[in-house]
Design an enzyme around this catalytic site. Structure first.
Site, PDB file in Angstrom:
ATOM      1  CG  ASP A  92      -5.530   7.497  -4.180  1.00 59.22           C
ATOM      2  OD1 ASP A  92      -5.665   8.321  -3.259  1.00 59.22           O
ATOM      3  OD2 ASP A  92      -4.907   7.731  -5.235  1.00 59.22           O
TER       4      ASP A  92
HETATM    5  N1  URA Z   1      -0.191   8.752  -4.827  1.00 61.69           N
HETATM    6  C1  URA Z   1      -1.398   8.494  -5.385  1.00 61.69           C
HETATM    7  O1  URA Z   1      -1.723   9.018  -6.437  1.00 61.69           O
HETATM    8  N2  URA Z   1      -2.224   7.648  -4.743  1.00 61.69           N
HETATM    9  C2  URA Z   1      -1.894   6.997  -3.604  1.00 61.69           C
HETATM   10  O2  URA Z   1      -2.695   6.214  -3.081  1.00 61.69           O
HETATM   11  C3  URA Z   1      -0.643   7.264  -3.046  1.00 61.69           C
HETATM   12  C4  URA Z   1       0.203   8.146  -3.666  1.00 61.69           C
END
Ligand code: URA
Length: 223
Positions: A92
């Site tokens: 993310d």
């Molecule tokens: N899980 C999440 O919630 N975000 C990420 O970036 C990776 C795994």
């Protein structure tokens, strides 16, 4: 060159590739580009190396190769290394840590295919009470939208810190799993993919090719 594995295997099968003037049909043949000459249709191949890069992804960039509004992870890669790069999975925008980038589509597939279930390890900070999360993660918990997760692990440490190990990579998965247990993720950092760990000396926003040892660890994980 930037050939795909499929293209390369066709060239090999058609006996169009030679190493030191000996025709080879085996993709597994090891080549030392410093000492050996590889030719395709008689022309010397100058770039055999595929690129596999380790990035310490900082917060604030999106895992995409192009985005009209946001800076992307590719913007952090030196221009001469960017061509054809794909991200191995996604982090993310606000997640930091280990992100692999490669021009080898086969490697991306091997590392992200759900059947392989390659381990991904995250350090999370969170708010809320997660006392029953370890058993629920282990049992394979159900997210708010009904998605059933594979068994995973969460180790709770003091001061709202946890270590999470997953074998799949669904959208916002760590955040949604912790939310399903009544917590809220305030920070997320990936420390490992398979047997490969984020180099602690690699500063946020930096990227470098994997060493031969790291590549071997990664390929071992993808086998
Ligand atoms: N899980 C999440 O919630 N975000 C990420 O970036 C990776 C795994």
């Amino acid at each position: 060159m930037g050939r795909t594995r499929k293209e390369a295997s066709i060239l090999l099968r058609k006996r169009r590739v030679s190493i030191d003037d000996v025709v080879t049909t085996r993709g597994a043949d090891q080549v030392d580009p410093a000492r050996q000459t590889v030719r395709v249709d008689g022309a010397v191949v100058t770039w055999l190396e595929r690129r596999v890069l380790m990035m310490h992804k900082p917060a604030g960039v999106v895992t995409a190769t192009q985005d009209d509004r946001e800076p992307t992870v590719l913007d952090l890669v030196p221009p001469d290394l960017r061509r054809g790069l794909l991200a191995v999975g996604r982090l993310d925008k606000d997640t930091t840590g280990l992100l692999l980038l490669t021009d080898d589509g086969g490697l991306v597939h091997a590392l992200t295919h759900p059947k392989r279930g390659i381990e991904k390890v995250y350090e999370a900070t969170y708010e809320g009470e997660l006392d029953d999360a370890p058993s629920r993660f282990e049992a394979g918990l159900t997210l708010a939208d009904g998605t059933i997760c594979r068994p995973a692990r969460i180790e709770l440490h003091d001061a709202g810190r946890a270590r999470v190990t997953l074998h799949e990579g669904r959208y916002h998965q760590v955040k949604r799993m912790i939310a399903a247990c009544g917590g809220h993720v305030t920070g997320l950092h990936r420390v490992a993919v398979g047997d490969l760990r984020l180099d602690p000396a690699l500063a946020p926003g930096s990227v470098r090719p994997l060493t031969a040892d790291e590549l071997a660890l990664l390929e071992g994980s993808a086998d």
